[in-house]
Every structure is written in structure tokens, then in C-alpha cells.
Write a protein that holds these residues in place. Structure first.
Motif, PDB file in Angstrom:
ATOM      1  N   ARG A 112      22.358  33.315  44.075  1.00 15.65           N
ATOM      2  CA  ARG A 112      23.540  32.495  43.813  1.00 15.65           C
ATOM      3  C   ARG A 112      24.775  33.341  44.093  1.00 15.65           C
ATOM      4  O   ARG A 112      24.759  34.547  43.907  1.00 15.65           O
ATOM      5  N   THR A 113      25.837  32.696  44.530  1.00 17.06           N
ATOM      6  CA  THR A 113      27.029  33.437  44.927  1.00 17.06           C
ATOM      7  C   THR A 113      28.181  33.239  43.950  1.00 17.06           C
ATOM      8  O   THR A 113      28.290  32.204  43.288  1.00 17.06           O
ATOM      9  N   VAL A 114      29.023  34.244  43.884  1.00 17.21           N
ATOM     10  CA  VAL A 114      30.291  34.157  43.155  1.00 17.21           C
ATOM     11  C   VAL A 114      31.327  34.874  44.018  1.00 17.21           C
ATOM     12  O   VAL A 114      31.066  35.957  44.552  1.00 17.21           O
ATOM     13  N   THR A 115      32.479  34.240  44.204  1.00 17.50           N
ATOM     14  CA  THR A 115      33.509  34.759  45.103  1.00 17.50           C
ATOM     15  C   THR A 115      34.767  35.141  44.336  1.00 17.50           C
ATOM     16  O   THR A 115      35.265  34.373  43.514  1.00 17.50           O
ATOM     17  N   PHE A 116      35.273  36.344  44.648  1.00 16.93           N
ATOM     18  CA  PHE A 116      36.524  36.818  44.059  1.00 16.93           C
ATOM     19  C   PHE A 116      37.535  37.029  45.182  1.00 16.93           C
ATOM     20  O   PHE A 116      37.370  37.945  45.989  1.00 16.93           O
ATOM     21  N   PRO A 117      38.577  36.197  45.268  1.00 14.93           N
ATOM     22  CA  PRO A 117      39.622  36.418  46.277  1.00 14.93           C
ATOM     23  C   PRO A 117      40.369  37.722  46.009  1.00 14.93           C
ATOM     24  O   PRO A 117      40.360  38.247  44.897  1.00 14.93           O
ATOM     25  N   GLU A 118      41.029  38.215  47.033  1.00  9.09           N
ATOM     26  CA  GLU A 118      41.851  39.413  46.875  1.00  9.09           C
ATOM     27  C   GLU A 118      43.037  39.119  45.965  1.00  9.09           C
ATOM     28  O   GLU A 118      43.520  37.993  45.892  1.00  9.09           O
ATOM     29  N   GLY A 119      43.487  40.144  45.267  1.00  7.55           N
ATOM     30  CA  GLY A 119      44.709  40.030  44.477  1.00  7.55           C
ATOM     31  C   GLY A 119      44.527  39.557  43.051  1.00  7.55           C
ATOM     32  O   GLY A 119      45.521  39.332  42.361  1.00  7.55           O
ATOM     33  N   LEU A 120      43.300  39.429  42.591  1.00  8.29           N
ATOM     34  CA  LEU A 120      43.078  38.991  41.216  1.00  8.29           C
ATOM     35  C   LEU A 120      43.095  40.179  40.262  1.00  8.29           C
ATOM     36  O   LEU A 120      42.687  41.289  40.609  1.00  8.29           O
ATOM     37  N   THR A 121      43.546  39.944  39.037  1.00 10.41           N
ATOM     38  CA  THR A 121      43.384  40.934  37.977  1.00 10.41           C
ATOM     39  C   THR A 121      41.959  40.817  37.436  1.00 10.41           C
ATOM     40  O   THR A 121      41.245  39.850  37.717  1.00 10.41           O
ATOM     41  N   ARG A 122      41.566  41.782  36.632  1.00  9.42           N
ATOM     42  CA  ARG A 122      40.215  41.703  36.071  1.00  9.42           C
ATOM     43  C   ARG A 122      40.091  40.551  35.080  1.00  9.42           C
ATOM     44  O   ARG A 122      39.005  40.010  34.903  1.00  9.42           O
ATOM     45  N   TRP A 123      41.206  40.136  34.463  1.00  9.98           N
ATOM     46  CA  TRP A 123      41.155  38.975  33.561  1.00  9.98           C
ATOM     47  C   TRP A 123      40.895  37.706  34.362  1.00  9.98           C
ATOM     48  O   TRP A 123      40.142  36.845  33.943  1.00  9.98           O
ATOM     49  N   GLU A 124      41.553  37.598  35.516  1.00  9.93           N
ATOM     50  CA  GLU A 124      41.342  36.433  36.365  1.00  9.93           C
ATOM     51  C   GLU A 124      39.927  36.415  36.940  1.00  9.93           C
ATOM     52  O   GLU A 124      39.310  35.359  37.075  1.00  9.93           O
ATOM     53  N   MET A 125      39.413  37.596  37.268  1.00 11.49           N
ATOM     54  CA  MET A 125      38.028  37.686  37.719  1.00 11.49           C
ATOM     55  C   MET A 125      37.077  37.252  36.616  1.00 11.49           C
ATOM     56  O   MET A 125      36.078  36.570  36.857  1.00 11.49           O
ATOM     57  N   ALA A 126      37.388  37.652  35.393  1.00 15.79           N
ATOM     58  CA  ALA A 126      36.541  37.289  34.257  1.00 15.79           C
ATOM     59  C   ALA A 126      36.475  35.778  34.077  1.00 15.79           C
ATOM     60  O   ALA A 126      35.428  35.216  33.751  1.00 15.79           O
ATOM     61  N   GLU A 127      37.600  35.106  34.305  1.00 18.60           N
ATOM     62  CA  GLU A 127      37.624  33.649  34.191  1.00 18.60           C
ATOM     63  C   GLU A 127      36.721  33.018  35.242  1.00 18.60           C
ATOM     64  O   GLU A 127      35.981  32.061  34.952  1.00 18.60           O
ATOM     65  N   LEU A 128      36.770  33.526  36.482  1.00 19.03           N
ATOM     66  CA  LEU A 128      35.894  33.006  37.535  1.00 19.03           C
ATOM     67  C   LEU A 128      34.433  33.265  37.195  1.00 19.03           C
ATOM     68  O   LEU A 128      33.571  32.408  37.401  1.00 19.03           O
ATOM     69  N   PHE A 129      34.158  34.452  36.680  1.00 21.48           N
ATOM     70  CA  PHE A 129      32.784  34.784  36.285  1.00 21.48           C
ATOM     71  C   PHE A 129      32.304  33.827  35.203  1.00 21.48           C
ATOM     72  O   PHE A 129      31.161  33.371  35.224  1.00 21.48           O
ATOM     73  N   GLY A 130      33.178  33.515  34.255  1.00 22.06           N
ATOM     74  CA  GLY A 130      32.812  32.605  33.172  1.00 22.06           C
ATOM     75  C   GLY A 130      32.517  31.198  33.657  1.00 22.06           C
ATOM     76  O   GLY A 130      31.824  30.438  32.979  1.00 22.06           O
ATOM     77  N   GLN A 131      33.033  30.838  34.832  1.00 19.97           N
ATOM     78  CA  GLN A 131      32.774  29.527  35.408  1.00 19.97           C
ATOM     79  C   GLN A 131      31.500  29.516  36.258  1.00 19.97           C
ATOM     80  O   GLN A 131      31.069  28.464  36.714  1.00 19.97           O
ATOM     81  N   SER A 132      30.925  30.692  36.467  1.00 20.37           N
ATOM     82  CA  SER A 132      29.700  30.798  37.263  1.00 20.37           C
ATOM     83  C   SER A 132      28.489  30.612  36.363  1.00 20.37           C
ATOM     84  O   SER A 132      28.607  30.334  35.167  1.00 20.37           O
ATOM     85  N   GLN A 133      27.312  30.807  36.945  1.00 18.28           N
ATOM     86  CA  GLN A 133      26.071  30.653  36.199  1.00 18.28           C
ATOM     87  C   GLN A 133      25.561  31.978  35.641  1.00 18.28           C
ATOM     88  O   GLN A 133      24.457  32.035  35.106  1.00 18.28           O
ATOM     89  N   PHE A 134      26.368  33.044  35.791  1.00 17.70           N
ATOM     90  CA  PHE A 134      25.862  34.375  35.450  1.00 17.70           C
ATOM     91  C   PHE A 134      26.188  34.835  34.036  1.00 17.70           C
ATOM     92  O   PHE A 134      25.524  35.730  33.518  1.00 17.70           O
ATOM     93  N   GLY A 135      27.224  34.293  33.414  1.00 16.40           N
ATOM     94  CA  GLY A 135      27.575  34.773  32.084  1.00 16.40           C
ATOM     95  C   GLY A 135      28.934  34.278  31.645  1.00 16.40           C
ATOM     96  O   GLY A 135      29.510  33.369  32.228  1.00 16.40           O
ATOM     97  N   THR A 136      29.469  34.936  30.628  1.00 15.02           N
ATOM     98  CA  THR A 136      30.719  34.494  30.020  1.00 15.02           C
ATOM     99  C   THR A 136      31.895  35.377  30.434  1.00 15.02           C
ATOM    100  O   THR A 136      31.719  36.501  30.924  1.00 15.02           O
ATOM    101  N   THR A 137      33.089  34.856  30.209  1.00 14.76           N
ATOM    102  CA  THR A 137      34.321  35.603  30.476  1.00 14.76           C
ATOM    103  C   THR A 137      34.333  36.911  29.698  1.00 14.76           C
ATOM    104  O   THR A 137      34.689  37.972  30.232  1.00 14.76           O
ATOM    105  N   GLU A 138      33.924  36.839  28.444  1.00 18.38           N
ATOM    106  CA  GLU A 138      33.937  38.026  27.576  1.00 18.38           C
ATOM    107  C   GLU A 138      32.980  39.100  28.079  1.00 18.38           C
ATOM    108  O   GLU A 138      33.286  40.301  28.002  1.00 18.38           O
ATOM    109  N   GLU A 139      31.838  38.680  28.604  1.00 18.23           N
ATOM    110  CA  GLU A 139      30.868  39.653  29.121  1.00 18.23           C
ATOM    111  C   GLU A 139      31.434  40.407  30.319  1.00 18.23           C
ATOM    112  O   GLU A 139      31.249  41.619  30.452  1.00 18.23           O
ATOM    113  N   PHE A 140      32.132  39.699  31.191  1.00 14.68           N
ATOM    114  CA  PHE A 140      32.722  40.370  32.352  1.00 14.68           C
ATOM    115  C   PHE A 140      33.836  41.318  31.917  1.00 14.68           C
ATOM    116  O   PHE A 140      33.939  42.436  32.442  1.00 14.68           O
TER     117      PHE A 140
END
Length: 347
Positions: A112-140
Motif C-alpha cells: 500500500r502506498t502513502v505519499t508525502f509532497p515536498e514542503g510539509l512539516t512533520r506535523w502535516e506528514m503525521a496528519e497524512l499518515f493518520g489518514q492512511s491505513q498504517f497507523g495514527t497521527t500520534e504514532e507518526f
């Protein structure tokens, strides 16, 4: 991630026993394509240590293989009964039992894929991760705080901001935030290669300084041809001990404080934070976002220009200037007059 080999006993009939079951028919059937499921796909999740008999039952139940005998014959024909790999497998087209065995032997698990565009902070990346099937925002977020993982390149790092390389990552279903962060750091190390490290050393820059400057460049422009020019502006200002006056650093400071509302005001430009490059000279203490490969290269290879200023043309590009007088004219044209016209036109 599960990579365990399935080393278990195979139960198939000896060659002499094939006659009772139509040996030739079973032998040929192992190479015939089959599809017994109704939907667009069939997912089969094979746990480590599963016996070949149970694997066969799972595949039959999922409609991937017609029957258990055919699967056992395919195993016998392949000679790979002890080399099947655990994991989740996805089937979307008719396949033969032999093809299924080869897929399990090669460990071609469904990613399964998860995409992080350039220019994101780690908080913004965490939000995208939380929307994926891999885990939660807090875990990232927790995983992104493992500064020790980058200590060999940046001993001053207190988290992984700037080092989580923006990319599309393909991972098995059971991957977690730590697995993803490890992959992102590995990709950063590949992008920030020996060539870039040599160029950084020649300019007297640490890895942290390069990544920090690259993150400013990334947040200022999305055009590849402008990245080295923006880099030159900041390098020229640093050389003259001029404040960088980079708006994205102010936004990052406000985000860190939890007070950014989406608008940047004149009052915000006086916000007291070491990340505010209107208030504090030099580079901010660390990266403010995740730069891409082009940003990293631009940071160590600025254009050979004398520009000290730039302003947006409001179309994604910028106009550059060497003097404050020229810059003020550009601001008047591309900001003041531009927005005045839009108000008159009702846009």
C-alpha cells in the motif's frame, strides 16, 4: 514487516498415487488460469508459520485456486514448497496455481502506498499518515521525534524535521510508523549523497545548515529554475549579514506555538521566536519543512547572481531585484497595484 519464510512440511501424494485422481488432469490443471472470486480483487493474508495445507485452504476459500489438490500439485511441480513467504497477497486477474506458488515464493506481497509532497512539516506528514491505513497521527509524531536516527549527520537535531524525505512509499499492510520513518530517512541519505556532502563542505556548511536553507527554498518557490536563484538571494543576504526576512519561517514559528490561523499579519512579523528571520539574523535553528532533492542541490549550488530581494508575481513565479529601490517598484507593481486592480474588478 513480516519476512519469515514458511518452512513447513508438504503433504502431497507420491507419483504412483496420481492415477486415482487423474494424474495428467491434475498435472495440467496446475498450469491453467483460474478465478473464483466475484469482486475486483482477492486478498490473502498468510501468517508466518502457516502450513502449506492451510495456505492451500486459504487460497481456495479466497477463490484464487480451484482446489487444494491442484495447489499441492503446483507445489510439487515447482519444488518450492519450503520456500513460500508470509505476507498479504493481492490477486486481480485469473492466474494458475503455478503462478500463485511463484508469487508466494518471490514474496511479492501487496504493498500500500502513502505519499508525502515536498514542503510539509512533520506535523502535516503525521496528519497524512493518520489518514492512511498504517497507523495514527500520534504514532507518526512519536516516530518523528527519534533524533538519534540522524545524529551521525546532525548531532544538533532534536527531532527529524527536514530529514523525512518527501516521496511516495510502498509498504506492506503491517508496516508501522517506525518502518515508514526508517524508509524516509534512508531515502534522505540517498538524496543527500556524497556529491552534495562534498559541495556542502566546500561552502563550509553543515548538513543541518544545508537542510535548513533547502527547506526555506522549498517553501518559497515551486519552480525548479527559481530554486538556485532563491538560494542565491539568501546566501547573498547571509553574506551581508542582512536578515533573511523569510515569511515561511514566521509561519513555522506560529505553527510551533499553535497560534497560526492561516493569515500572516504585520504583527506576526514581530513574533518573538528564533525561527522568525525578521527578528533574528541568520538561518533559523533548524529546518522548517521537508525539502526535495532539487532544494538540497540548490542550497549548495546557488545561482551566480547578485539579487537580494524577490517578490511574488502571483502566478507561482517571482521577480528578483538587486536594490531595495528596484524591489519596492516590484512590490508596488506585483502586490499593491495587482490587488488594487483585483478589488476594482471585483475578484
Amino acid at each position: 514487516m513480516r519476512k519469515a519464510l514458511l518452512v513447513v512440511a508438504l503433504l502431497v501424494l507420491p507419483i504412483g498415487g496420481f492415477a486415482a485422481y487423474g494424474a495428467r488432469v491434475l498435472y495440467d490443471r496446475a498450469a491453467q488460469v483460474y478465478r473464483g472470486y466475484q469482486g475486483a480483487e482477492a486478498l490473502v493474508d498468510i501468517a508466518p508459520g502457516t502450513s502449506t495445507l492451510d495456505i492451500g485452504r486459504q487460497l481456495v476459500d479466497a477463490g484464487v485456486v480451484s482446489d487444494e489438490r491442484t495447489f499441492r500439485v503446483a507445489l510439487w511441480r515447482s519444488g518450492r514448497d519450503r520456500l513460500l513467504q508470509a505476507g498479504e497477497y493481492r490477486f486481480t486477474e485469473p492466474v494458475s496455481a503455478l503462478d500463485v506458488v511463484h508469487t508466494l515464493f518471490r514474496g511479492q506481497v501487496y504493498l500500500r502506498t502513502v505519499t508525502f509532497p515536498e514542503g510539509l512539516t512533520r506535523w502535516e506528514m503525521a496528519e497524512l499518515f493518520g489518514q492512511s491505513q498504517f497507523g495514527t497521527t500520534e504514532e507518526f509524531l512519536r516516530a518523528s521525534e527519534q533524533a538519534e536516527l540522524i545524529a551521525d549527520l546532525d548531532p544538533e537535531a532534536t527531532n527529524l524535521e527536514g530529514y523525512l524525505f518527501p516521496e511516495t512509499y510502498a509498504l506492506p499492510r503491517d508496516a508501522d510508523a517506525d518502518d515508514l520513518v526508517a524508509a524516509m530517512l534512508a531515502q534522505f541519505r540517498r538524496a543527500f549523497d556524497d556529491d552534495l556532502r562534498t559541495l556542502a563542505a566546500e561552502r563550509g556548511l553543515t548538513v543541518r545548515q544545508v537542510v535548513t536553507l533547502a527547506s526555506l527554498i522549498q517553501r518559497e518557490t515551486g519552480l525548479d529554475e527559481e530554486r538556485p536563484v532563491v538560494s542565491a538571494v539568501y546566501n547573498n543576504r547571509l553574506g551581508r549579514r542582512m536578515p533573511l526576512q523569510c515569511d515561511p519561517t514566521v509561519i513555522y514559528a506560529l505553527q510551533r506555538a499553535g497560534v497560526y490561523d492561516g493569515n500572516l499579519t504585520r504583527e506576526n512579523l514581530r513574533f518573538d521566536s528564533p525561527y522568525n528571520t525578521y527578528v533574528y539574523p541568520g538561518l533559523p535553528p533548524g529546518p522548517i519543512a521537508a525539502p526535495g532533492a532539487a532544494d538540497l542541490r540548490a542550497a549548495v549550488q546557488p545561482a551566480d547572481v547578485s539579487h537580494l530581494y524577490f517578490v511574488s508575481r502571483n502566478d507561482g513565479s517571482h521577480v528578483f531585484a538587486d536594490s531595495l529601490r528596484e524591489h519596492n517598484r516590484n512590490v508596488q507593481e506585483y502586490q499593491v497595484d495587482y490587488f488594487r486592480r483585483r478589488r476594482v474588478e471585483g475578484r
